[in-house]
Design an enzyme around this catalytic site. Sequence first.
Site, mmCIF file in Angstrom:
data_model
loop_
_atom_site.group_PDB
_atom_site.id
_atom_site.type_symbol
_atom_site.label_atom_id
_atom_site.label_comp_id
_atom_site.label_asym_id
_atom_site.label_seq_id
_atom_site.Cartn_x
_atom_site.Cartn_y
_atom_site.Cartn_z
ATOM 1 N N SER A 181 2.645 6.834 -8.713
ATOM 2 C CA SER A 181 2.247 5.566 -9.321
ATOM 3 C C SER A 181 1.001 5.711 -10.186
ATOM 4 O O SER A 181 0.893 5.086 -11.232
ATOM 5 C CB SER A 181 1.980 4.516 -8.229
ATOM 6 O OG SER A 181 3.174 4.140 -7.585
ATOM 7 N N GLU A 184 -7.855 7.918 2.353
ATOM 8 C CA GLU A 184 -8.752 7.849 1.196
ATOM 9 C C GLU A 184 -10.149 8.385 1.496
ATOM 10 O O GLU A 184 -10.785 8.982 0.633
ATOM 11 C CB GLU A 184 -8.840 6.408 0.696
ATOM 12 C CG GLU A 184 -7.557 5.876 0.065
ATOM 13 C CD GLU A 184 -6.585 5.290 1.074
ATOM 14 O OE1 GLU A 184 -5.474 4.896 0.662
ATOM 15 O OE2 GLU A 184 -6.931 5.228 2.285
ATOM 16 N N GLN A 235 -2.927 -5.467 -2.865
ATOM 17 C CA GLN A 235 -2.851 -4.295 -3.735
ATOM 18 C C GLN A 235 -3.733 -4.421 -4.975
ATOM 19 O O GLN A 235 -3.796 -3.493 -5.786
ATOM 20 C CB GLN A 235 -1.401 -4.085 -4.209
ATOM 21 C CG GLN A 235 -0.372 -4.145 -3.100
ATOM 22 C CD GLN A 235 -0.537 -3.045 -2.083
ATOM 23 O OE1 GLN A 235 -0.388 -1.866 -2.393
ATOM 24 N NE2 GLN A 235 -0.867 -3.414 -0.853
#
Length: 628
Positions: A352, A373, A434
Site C-alpha cells: 500500500s 511499528e 486509518q
Amino acid sequence: MTAAPTTPTTLGPDSDLSRVFELAQQLRVDSVRASTAAGSGHPTSSLSAADLMAVLMARHLRYDWATPDNPDGDHLVFSKGHASPLLYAMFKAAGAIGDDELMTTYRRFGHRLQGHPTPELPWVDVATGSLGQGIGYAVGIALAIRDLERRASRVWVLCGDSETAEGSVWEALDKAGHHRLANLTVLLDVNRLGQSGPTELEWDTDAYARRVEAFGCRAIEVDGHDLEAVDLALTEAADGRAPTVVVARTVKGRGVAEVADKAGWHGKALPEDLAARAVAELGGVRDLRVRGPRPPGHPGPAHPDGRRAGPVEPPRYEVGDEVATRVAFGAALAALGARPEVVALDAEVGNSTHAEEFAKAHPERYFQTYIAEQQMIADAVGMAVRGFRPYATTFAAFLTRAHDFVRMAAVSRITMALCGTHCGVEIGADGPSQMGVEDLAMMRAVLGSTVLYPSDATSAAALTTTMADLDGISYLRTTRGAYPVLYDGDETFPVGGSKTLRESADDRVTLVGAGVTLHECLAAAEELADEGVRARVVDLYSVKPVDVDTLARAARETGALVVVEDHHPEGGLGEAVLSALAVAGAHPAFAHLAVTELPGSGTTGELLDACGISRTQVAGAARALVAR
C-alpha cells in the site's frame, strides 16, 4: 568521599574471577560515590548489575575503548539507562574517563555525563532512559552487523526487569527470534524492585525464561552475583547458536546491607554518611583498569554492502498524468537503492505504501518488521548507528504508535527518513482509525526534524531523493489517491521552499495548501476567477522549515490568507503558517480550514466536504476574507 588511588592496577581478559570480583566492587563503589557527589541518581539499580557488567567488560566485551569507532568492536546498549552511574563507572575502569570527571561532572549542567546516557559520549550508540527501547535498538544494530556488514561483532544489552512490562521489549525479542540473531545477548537484571514497589514477576526467573523462549530466543537462568555462573552463561550466549537472554536473579542495592532489597531507595542517592559506610562495606575505593578482549578484526567491506554507489535515476512524470504521491515515493525509493547505504523498512503495508518497490529491486536491504511499528523505528535507529540511511514507512496513523521511539531517536541525533502514507480524511471509506490527522503535529514537534508534504508525483519523487542527504529525522507525508502531476521533471524543490502556482499583481487573497488540499485550492482559485476575484495559490510542500519569505510577501501583497489542510488544526499547516507570519511581523486577514470533527467513512469528495476542506469551502472562506 574518598579519592581514588593514584596508581591504577590493570586487569586483563585472562584475569581470574577474584580480580573480576574486585572490579565489580569498584563499579559499586564508584556508582555510590558519583551519585552521592551529584546528589541524585540511581545507585541501587547500579549495584544490582555490577557483577554482570564486571564479567562482561573484563572477559567478553570485545571493544577498544581508545577507538570506539572501530567497526569490528562489540556494542553495549544500556537499555536500563537510569543505571548510568554503573555505565560511567565502567568508562572510568576502562580508562575512558577520569575519576575527577566522574566525581565532579555527573548530572551537572553543561557536562557530558548526563543523568541518562546519550551519544554525546563516544562509547554510547543510542540515548536510553525511556524504558523498553534498548533491546529494540540492539536488534537493529545486530541486523546491520550480520546482514548488511557481515561482520563478527556482537551486541550486548543490559535490560532491567521493570521495563519488561513494556510491549516493545517483546516486539524486539520476537524479531530477534524470527531473525535468529545469534550475535545478540540480553542481560536481564531481575532485581525484584521497581520504582514504587515490587515488579510484576518479582524473582520468578522461570516465568521470564518461559516468555523469552516463547518468542524464539534462548534463555539462560543464573544467579547474577555468581561470577563463575555469569561467565559460563556469557560464554554460552556467544556460541553463535541463538539470540540469548541471560535471566539473572540479582539483589537491588547488592553489597550495601542498609539498602539491599529494600523498597524506597529507587532513584535516590545515598546520603553522605550512608555512602561512606557503603564504600567501607564494599572494601574501599579502588583504581583497577580493565583491558578486556580486543575486537575480532574481521575485515569488513569498504562500502556497507561491498558495492560502490551507482547513479540515482528518480522517476519522471508527465504534467497532467494522475499519479499518487505514495506511488512516486516507492519508485524514487527503489531508485535510491543505487546508493548502498540506503535501506528500507516496512511494517507489513509495503504493497500500500509502495515501499515494496525497493524490495523488488534490492531485497537484501529490505527489512520486514510486520505489524510492529515501534520495532521498525528501533531497527532504523540501529541501522543508522552503523552508518546506513534507513527509510521506514507505514501509514501515517500508525507512526503515532512509535512516537516515543522517534522522539528518542532525536535525542540520539539519529539520521533517518520516515514516510507516512494514507494521510487525512482523503483516504475515504476506511474510516478514522486509518486516517493520519495528527502526524504533522507529531513530526513538527520532533527536535531538528524536517517535514515535507508533496502535492504531486514529481515533487514526491524529488523530496524522497532529497531526504537521503538530510541530517536528522526527516518525514515525508504522502497521499493515497492519484492527482494530476503539476510540475515537470526538471523542477527543483529545496527544503524550506514553496511553489507559487498562480500569481498576479491583482491578487486579493492567497490560498495555501499541500497534498490533496493544494488541488482543492487550485480548483477554488478557478471558481473565484470566474467571479472576478484573483487568488494566489501557494504549494507549501516544506512544512518544516517553512518558507517565511513567500508567506510574508503573500500576506503583504494580498492582505488575506486561507490555509487549508487535511489534518487537525493543532500543530499542522495552519500553525506553521501563523508562526512564520509572527516571525515576519505580518498580520493579514486569516482563515484556517482543517479537520475539526471526527470523520467517518465515505468517498474522498464527501469527506473533504463534510470536514470543511473542499474547494467549495476554500472558495467560501476566501470570499468572506475579501469581503472584509
